[in-house]
Design an enzyme around this catalytic site. Structure first.
Site, PDB file in Angstrom:
ATOM      1  N   CYS A  98       1.139  -0.865   0.317  1.00  0.00           N
ATOM      2  CA  CYS A  98       0.196   0.167  -0.131  1.00  0.00           C
ATOM      3  C   CYS A  98       0.709   1.066   0.483  1.00  0.00           C
ATOM      4  O   CYS A  98       1.987   1.534   0.516  1.00  0.00           O
ATOM      5  CB  CYS A  98      -0.732   0.318   0.877  1.00  0.00           C
ATOM      6  SG  CYS A  98      -2.233   1.123   1.304  1.00  0.00           S
ATOM      7  N   HIS A 140      -8.880  -3.918  -2.659  1.00  0.00           N
ATOM      8  CA  HIS A 140      -7.977  -3.071  -1.679  1.00  0.00           C
ATOM      9  C   HIS A 140      -8.290  -1.824  -1.999  1.00  0.00           C
ATOM     10  O   HIS A 140      -8.479  -1.506  -0.848  1.00  0.00           O
ATOM     11  CB  HIS A 140      -6.840  -2.891  -2.272  1.00  0.00           C
ATOM     12  CG  HIS A 140      -5.960  -2.284  -1.110  1.00  0.00           C
ATOM     13  ND1 HIS A 140      -4.546  -3.415  -0.700  1.00  0.00           N
ATOM     14  CD2 HIS A 140      -5.281  -1.502  -1.238  1.00  0.00           C
ATOM     15  CE1 HIS A 140      -3.694  -2.507  -0.329  1.00  0.00           C
ATOM     16  NE2 HIS A 140      -3.826  -1.264  -0.368  1.00  0.00           N
ATOM     17  N   GLU A 141      -8.980  -1.002  -3.011  1.00  0.00           N
ATOM     18  CA  GLU A 141      -8.945   0.468  -2.595  1.00  0.00           C
ATOM     19  C   GLU A 141     -10.390   0.787  -2.203  1.00  0.00           C
ATOM     20  O   GLU A 141     -10.700   1.436  -1.536  1.00  0.00           O
ATOM     21  CB  GLU A 141      -9.034   0.948  -4.024  1.00  0.00           C
ATOM     22  CG  GLU A 141      -7.230   0.773  -4.652  1.00  0.00           C
ATOM     23  CD  GLU A 141      -6.600   1.269  -3.953  1.00  0.00           C
ATOM     24  OE1 GLU A 141      -6.762   1.840  -3.120  1.00  0.00           O
ATOM     25  OE2 GLU A 141      -5.434   0.586  -4.618  1.00  0.00           O
ATOM     26  N   HIS A 144     -10.358   0.992   0.923  1.00  0.00           N
ATOM     27  CA  HIS A 144     -10.021   2.422   1.357  1.00  0.00           C
ATOM     28  C   HIS A 144     -10.749   2.883   2.133  1.00  0.00           C
ATOM     29  O   HIS A 144     -10.920   3.843   2.764  1.00  0.00           O
ATOM     30  CB  HIS A 144      -8.779   2.931   0.915  1.00  0.00           C
ATOM     31  CG  HIS A 144      -7.389   2.555   1.124  1.00  0.00           C
ATOM     32  ND1 HIS A 144      -6.196   2.891   2.138  1.00  0.00           N
ATOM     33  CD2 HIS A 144      -6.365   2.024   0.210  1.00  0.00           C
ATOM     34  CE1 HIS A 144      -5.141   2.042   1.929  1.00  0.00           C
ATOM     35  NE2 HIS A 144      -5.451   1.834   1.156  1.00  0.00           N
TER      36      HIS A 144
END
Length: 175
Positions: A98, A140-141, A144
């Site tokens: 990341c 993953h994004e 966030h």
């Protein structure tokens, strides 16, 4: 276009839940352009707006790899207000990193395939299936955007070690 500063763990902004984008405006387009420039400069394959201190549900990605001649044909992707609407029971494991947790990598298990609904830069709502690294990066994004980091999938021991390391580094840097 301009480079934006990527916020680094333990910055509390990384734990914010990002707000939906109401409309694709010139400001959103500028944010996207800046995010791509920042992501490519880092370099990385994905970036969420919150990582550049903008708590908006926007992510940029580019999984392009160099061809046999060493040239990379960019494949920029933008996802506004993305949401996972379906995921496979089958899981896959990828080593994740990341830009907000520099030089730290760990294997993370996630659904192998997902279906994502999002708005594109033209304001059109789309759905797309993703698998492999593409599915991992999208998840993953999107994490966030929900204040979740890939280290949250690790054991408490590993997560605590990472937090301690980055907290110490931030103190040394005077943050």
């Amino acid at each position: 276009m301009s480079l934006r500063e990527i916020i680094i763990l333990p910055d509390r902004q990384l734990r914010l839940v990002s707000k939906p984008v109401e409309k694709v405006t010139p400001e959103i387009r500028q944010l996207v352009d800046d995010m791509f420039q920042t992501m490519y400069d880092a370099p990385g394959i994905g970036l969420a707006a919150i990582q550049v201190a903008q708590p908006l549900r926007v992510i940029t990605m580019d999984l392009a790899k160099p061809d046999s001649g060493g040239e990379t044909k960019r494949e920029p992707r933008v996802f506004i207000n993305p949401e996972i609407i379906a995921k496979s029971d089958e899981l896959s494991v990828y080593e994740e990193g990341c830009l907000s947790i520099p030089e730290y990598y760990e294997e993370v298990e996630r659904p192998a395939r997902v279906r994502v609904r999002f708005t594109d830069l033209d304001g059109v709502v789309r759905e797309e299936d993703a698998e492999g690294l593409y599915a991992t990066c999208i998840q993953h994004e999107i994490d966030h955007l929900n204040g979740v980091l890939f280290i949250d999938y690790l054991s408490k021991l590993k997560r605590d070690r990472v937090m301690k390391k980055f907290t110490k580094a931030a103190k040394r840097a005077g943050e």
